[in-house]
Design a protein around this motif. Structure first.
Motif, mmCIF file in Angstrom:
data_model
loop_
_atom_site.group_PDB
_atom_site.id
_atom_site.type_symbol
_atom_site.label_atom_id
_atom_site.label_comp_id
_atom_site.label_asym_id
_atom_site.label_seq_id
_atom_site.Cartn_x
_atom_site.Cartn_y
_atom_site.Cartn_z
ATOM 1 N N MET A 159 0.849 -1.204 0.000
ATOM 2 C CA MET A 159 0.000 0.000 0.000
ATOM 3 C C MET A 159 0.878 1.245 0.000
ATOM 4 O O MET A 159 1.807 1.359 0.793
ATOM 5 N N SER A 160 0.607 2.206 -0.887
ATOM 6 C CA SER A 160 1.408 3.427 -0.967
ATOM 7 C C SER A 160 0.737 4.539 -0.191
ATOM 8 O O SER A 160 -0.495 4.583 -0.053
ATOM 9 N N ASP A 161 1.563 5.433 0.276
ATOM 10 C CA ASP A 161 1.053 6.605 0.993
ATOM 11 C C ASP A 161 1.666 7.857 0.393
ATOM 12 O O ASP A 161 2.844 7.871 0.017
ATOM 13 N N LEU A 162 0.888 8.912 0.327
ATOM 14 C CA LEU A 162 1.372 10.171 -0.217
ATOM 15 C C LEU A 162 2.235 10.858 0.829
ATOM 16 O O LEU A 162 1.817 11.037 1.986
ATOM 17 N N VAL A 163 3.430 11.256 0.424
ATOM 18 C CA VAL A 163 4.334 11.936 1.350
ATOM 19 C C VAL A 163 3.770 13.304 1.708
ATOM 20 O O VAL A 163 3.325 14.058 0.839
ATOM 21 N N ARG A 164 3.794 13.611 2.997
ATOM 22 C CA ARG A 164 3.383 14.929 3.476
ATOM 23 C C ARG A 164 4.511 15.486 4.355
ATOM 24 O O ARG A 164 5.594 14.892 4.451
ATOM 25 N N LEU A 165 4.268 16.635 4.949
ATOM 26 C CA LEU A 165 5.246 17.245 5.843
ATOM 27 C C LEU A 165 4.607 17.392 7.221
ATOM 28 O O LEU A 165 3.436 17.794 7.319
ATOM 29 N N LEU A 166 5.369 17.106 8.268
ATOM 30 C CA LEU A 166 4.856 17.370 9.604
ATOM 31 C C LEU A 166 4.921 18.866 9.882
ATOM 32 O O LEU A 166 5.884 19.528 9.485
ATOM 33 N N ASP A 167 3.927 19.391 10.578
ATOM 34 C CA ASP A 167 4.075 20.783 10.978
ATOM 35 C C ASP A 167 4.856 20.843 12.295
ATOM 36 O O ASP A 167 5.202 19.808 12.881
ATOM 37 N N GLU A 168 5.150 22.074 12.734
ATOM 38 C CA GLU A 168 6.070 22.227 13.880
ATOM 39 C C GLU A 168 5.481 21.636 15.160
ATOM 40 O O GLU A 168 6.199 21.050 15.973
#
Lengths: 254, 261
Positions: free
Chosen positions: B1-10
């Motif tokens: 299963m693939s997941d879309l890369v995101r960014l963590l916020d601070e």
């Protein structure tokens, strides 16, 4: 035990040959300019490459400056991949491309950059440095007039070493602070003199409280002096810097 | 299963740090995976990259394999734009946390004492940056596609290969000038990697004569006389002291590894 240095006729690039200036930028990494015109006087292969490395502890960046015969600064000298919070040092290398590829034909020791504040009149410097003949002494503090750090001119690049070596700095400057404080309080210079005012301000900053010459020359002066030296040492962290420098150096002893 | 890369916020990054602190005192604490996708804790990345935790159906066999995978999936993105994106690398560390800090059968985990292995600082600091398990694998393979295997592969098979650090990576990657040098990496690979078994040679993790620790010390000496980025690997190997004879005897130039990305 002998320290092995693999010297193969490598020439030393000294402060007379180069000048590096740090330029601080608002909101971005600092960058630098280098004047390498003095390298031509070393008589090196014009085709040899010139490279400048900037470093802070274990982080470093490398910049190609063309060749000895055609020095060409790069378009971008931003120090973006360098650790912040500590003094940046530089090393200039001239690299053989026609004989043993990669062999250093010349190199400098650690070069401290001049920043824009160094352009001010020397009178503004708390502790000017002068190279003089000191026989076998490494340094001496001249207190005849305003404090001046005298260093032995017979030792090559000593000024540069003092400005970049935390061991030398930690060995010299705390003593200077102690001696100058006594001189400012007990000496004959008037409080109105600019250098006295500068040093009083410096001591006040170290102590975190106003410091004046009214203090007297007894135990209270000695106590203040010790506190000022301790604050100075803690602020400069000589021992930590020296330890970090030695971890980087890791010379081989046989 | 693939997941879309995101960014963590601070805030999410701080919560991840708090989780690591909690985990060191409470080894059964569960990682806050919800931070990866919640709209309140993560933001869209300015690129579209999909990742999988086990792209070949099994966990990664080595950090080298992991690094090759990351280089491959992120090849569509300008490397300079993400190299210091701390929110990305921390997101990926949390995403792959089960392989970076795997649970035992009883569900307990033992994270490293340095948060830097998982959380990338916003401000560049090499001493912390080289410790990051995810970013360093990507950087190393990107800079040295073949030779980085010697830094990123364990000497023997281990249960948690992504969670391992070896002597070589400590000695070489800890100094940016050595890590950057193609020559240094070629020499390290020739001395310490055994292509026949696709692993570093036995003994490459030691500290005696000819060890990586000694190699780094000898390179400091070389640095006085040679420019480590211009000199050839052959020149360096020829001039290594006798203590390296054991490693030189069996060395050969690097060939691409058989490890699949």
């Amino acid at each position: 035990m002998k320290r092995r240095l693999n010297s193969t006729g490598r020439q030393k690039i000294t402060a007379e040959n180069i000048a590096i200036r740090l330029i601080e930028k608002n909101g971005g990494p600092s960058c630098f300019e280098a004047n390498l015109s003095g390298i031509a006087a070393l008589g090196l292969d014009p085709a040899a490459r010139v490279v400048i490395e900037a470093y802070v502890k274990t982080s470093s960046m490398r910049f190609d400056f063309g060749t000895v015969g055609a020095v060409q600064p790069p378009n971008n000298t931003d120090l973006s991949e360098i650790d912040r919070g500590a003094g940046i040092l530089f090393r200039v290398k001239v690299i053989d491309v026609s004989g043993v590829t990669g062999r250093l034909l010349a190199s400098s020791g650690p070069v401290r950059p001049r920043d824009e504040s160094d352009e001010e009149d020397d009178r503004k410097s708390l502790l000017p440095m002068r190279e003089v003949d000191l026989g076998q002494a490494i340094w001496r503090l001249d207190l005849d007039d305003r404090p001046v750090l005298l260093i032995n001119r017979a030792i090559p690049d000593l000024a540069q070493q003092i400005m970049s070596d935390p061991v030398l700095q930690g060995a010299i400057f705390p003593i200077v602070v102690h001696e100058v404080m006594k001189t400012v309080v007990n000496g004959t210079a008037s409080d109105d003199e600019e250098w006295v005012q500068d040093w009083l301000a410096f001591f006040s900053e170290l102590l975190g409280e106003p410091f004046t010459t009214d203090i007297g020359d007894g135990e209270e002066l000695e106590e203040r002096s010790l506190r000022a030296v301790e604050a100075f040492n803690n602020g400069q962290q000589w021992a930590s810097k020296a330890r970090d420098s030695q971890m980087i150096a890791q010379v081989t002893y046989e | 299963m693939s997941d879309l890369v995101r960014l963590l916020d601070e805030n999410a990054i701080e919560e991840f740090r708090r989780y690591l602190i909690e985990l060191r005192g409470n080894p059964g604490a569960q990682p806050p995976m919800y931070l990866l996708t919640a709209a309140t804790t993560s933001v869209e990345a300015p690129f579209t990259v999909w990742v999988e935790r086990e792209p070949h159906g099994t966990p990664f066999k080595s950090r080298y394999e992991f690094g090759r995978y990351l280089v491959d999936v992120f090849k569509v993105v300008d490397g300079a734009s993400i190299s210091r994106e701390h929110r990305l690398w921390t997101w990926l560390a949390l995403y792959y946390f089960d392989q970076l800090c795997p649970p035992t059968r009883s569900g307990t985990r033992k994270p490293l004492s340095h948060d830097a292995a998982y959380v990338l600082d916003a401000e560049f600091n090499w001493t912390n940056y080289y410790r990051h398990f995810v970013r360093t694998a990507w950087v190393a393979v990107g800079m040295h596609p073949v030779e980085s295997r010697v830094l990123l592969t364990t000497i023997r098979e281990v249960d948690a290969p992504l969670a391992q650090r070896g002597e070589l990576i400590e000695q070489i990657a800890s100094r940016q000038s050595l890590f950057r040098s193609g020559t240094v990496m070629q020499v390290a690979d020739q001395l310490y990697y055994d292509p026949a078994v696709d692993r570093p040679r036995r003994g490459a993790g030691g500290s005696g004569p000819g060890s990586p620790r000694r190699f780094a010390a000898v390179l400091n000496q070389f640095d006085l006389t040679y420019d480590l980025e211009s000199v050839t690997a052959e020149t360096v190997i020829e001039r290594l002291p006798k203590e390296f004879e054991r490693w030189k005897r069996d060395s050969q130039p690097a060939q691409p590894s058989s490890v699949e990305a």
